[in-house]
Design a protein around this motif. Sequence first.
Motif, PDB file in Angstrom:
ATOM      1  N   GLY A   1       0.775  -1.229   0.000  1.00 28.20           N
ATOM      2  CA  GLY A   1       0.000   0.000   0.000  1.00 28.20           C
ATOM      3  C   GLY A   1       0.803   1.274   0.000  1.00 28.20           C
ATOM      4  N   ASN A   2       2.133   1.170  -0.092  1.00 29.39           N
ATOM      5  CA  ASN A   2       3.044   2.327  -0.140  1.00 29.39           C
ATOM      6  C   ASN A   2       2.643   3.449   0.831  1.00 29.39           C
ATOM      7  N   THR A   3       2.429   3.062   2.088  1.00 31.91           N
ATOM      8  CA  THR A   3       2.147   4.045   3.129  1.00 31.91           C
ATOM      9  C   THR A   3       3.454   4.446   3.814  1.00 31.91           C
ATOM     10  N   VAL A   4       3.393   5.502   4.614  1.00 33.94           N
ATOM     11  CA  VAL A   4       4.589   5.982   5.302  1.00 33.94           C
ATOM     12  C   VAL A   4       4.328   6.006   6.800  1.00 33.94           C
TER      13      VAL A   4
ATOM     14  N   ASN B   1      -4.469   7.760  -2.410  1.00 33.75           N
ATOM     15  CA  ASN B   1      -3.524   7.314  -1.399  1.00 33.75           C
ATOM     16  C   ASN B   1      -2.133   7.870  -1.670  1.00 33.75           C
ATOM     17  N   VAL B   2      -1.724   7.882  -2.927  1.00 33.74           N
ATOM     18  CA  VAL B   2      -0.435   8.478  -3.289  1.00 33.74           C
ATOM     19  C   VAL B   2      -0.433   9.966  -2.939  1.00 33.74           C
ATOM     20  N   ARG B   3      -1.504  10.668  -3.311  1.00 36.50           N
ATOM     21  CA  ARG B   3      -1.560  12.110  -3.040  1.00 36.50           C
ATOM     22  C   ARG B   3      -1.489  12.407  -1.546  1.00 36.50           C
ATOM     23  N   ARG B   4      -2.145  11.590  -0.732  1.00 40.98           N
ATOM     24  CA  ARG B   4      -2.117  11.810   0.714  1.00 40.98           C
ATOM     25  C   ARG B   4      -0.700  11.652   1.259  1.00 40.98           C
ATOM     26  N   VAL B   5       0.030  10.652   0.779  1.00 41.88           N
ATOM     27  CA  VAL B   5       1.403  10.451   1.257  1.00 41.88           C
ATOM     28  C   VAL B   5       2.305  11.582   0.764  1.00 41.88           C
TER      29      VAL B   5
ATOM     30  N   VAL C   1      12.191  12.284  -4.095  1.00 41.75           N
ATOM     31  CA  VAL C   1      11.418  11.245  -3.427  1.00 41.75           C
ATOM     32  C   VAL C   1      10.181  10.969  -4.283  1.00 41.75           C
ATOM     33  N   VAL C   2       9.987   9.712  -4.648  1.00 38.33           N
ATOM     34  CA  VAL C   2       8.821   9.315  -5.443  1.00 38.33           C
ATOM     35  C   VAL C   2       7.943   8.398  -4.597  1.00 38.33           C
ATOM     36  N   VAL C   3       6.646   8.685  -4.583  1.00 41.39           N
ATOM     37  CA  VAL C   3       5.668   7.813  -3.945  1.00 41.39           C
ATOM     38  C   VAL C   3       4.833   7.203  -5.060  1.00 41.39           C
ATOM     39  N   MET C   4       4.914   5.877  -5.224  1.00 40.30           N
ATOM     40  CA  MET C   4       4.255   5.243  -6.362  1.00 40.30           C
ATOM     41  C   MET C   4       3.241   4.183  -5.946  1.00 40.30           C
ATOM     42  N   GLY C   5       2.003   4.368  -6.383  1.00 42.90           N
ATOM     43  CA  GLY C   5       0.988   3.338  -6.276  1.00 42.90           C
ATOM     44  C   GLY C   5       0.896   2.593  -7.588  1.00 42.90           C
ATOM     45  N   HIS C   6       0.018   1.604  -7.644  1.00 48.25           N
ATOM     46  CA  HIS C   6      -0.066   0.835  -8.890  1.00 48.25           C
ATOM     47  C   HIS C   6      -1.464   0.280  -9.100  1.00 48.25           C
TER      48      HIS C   6
END
Length: 244
Positions: free
Chosen positions: A115-118, A195-199, A138-143
């Motif tokens: 879930g690529n959470t932090v 979810n990506v935008r929130r992180v 820094v890249v946050v990537m969902g899929h």
Amino acid sequence: MTTRRSFIGGIGAAGAASLVSGNAALAQDSEGGLTPAPPATDLTPQQALDLLREGNAAFLRGEQTRVLTSAQRRLDLARGQSPFAAYVTCSDSRVPPELLFGRGLGELFIIRNAGNTVDTVALGSIEYAVAQLQTPLVVVMGHESCGAVDAATKVVTENATFPGSIGPMVEPIIPAVLQARGEPGDLLDNAVRANVRRVVNQLRNNTDPLLLEPQRSGDLWVVGAYYHLDSGEVDFFDLPDDAH
């Protein structure tokens, strides 16, 4: 002292010839394989992002890039690392960042979880990459079809429960599902992007000065990305205002 602005001098004549309008293109060796990226301190955030974009374009073309894992490369990296991007992405076996971007040892500082959470561990890892290794991106990537985000959507839409630690693991994703629920289109896909935008927002606005100060000075970008499983394309979105 070498700086990120001295990128052209840092990669030599062959690499410099591949630069257009200040954007970093991929340097290649005589066999057509990728050469190691310059140290993070030689790259601007835009140049680091360009390296990822060009690497994914090569991946989409099906080019067989040389994996940067030679014995000499390992010896060089034993003295220290300088990854040009910190990558927060999902643990999904179909989403390996090095392969998607044709990169090798010592180039991507990767933080992976479902879930690529932090959380605290992930945040500390990102801060280490930026503060200690001077990583400029820094890249946050969902899929596509993310299982963790799908589980969170089922919690919201079906009141589903999950055994063990799976339920607590997807809890941080639930606010993104709630945010995406009223949007037109596919809920799962919208929730992945939300979810990506929130992180990304968390790392840009609600974090330690270790990350906030280099962003204010322009030495660090935090960007969002979405990986399409079927096509192999990485879509970068939620970029800083000065990105292109």
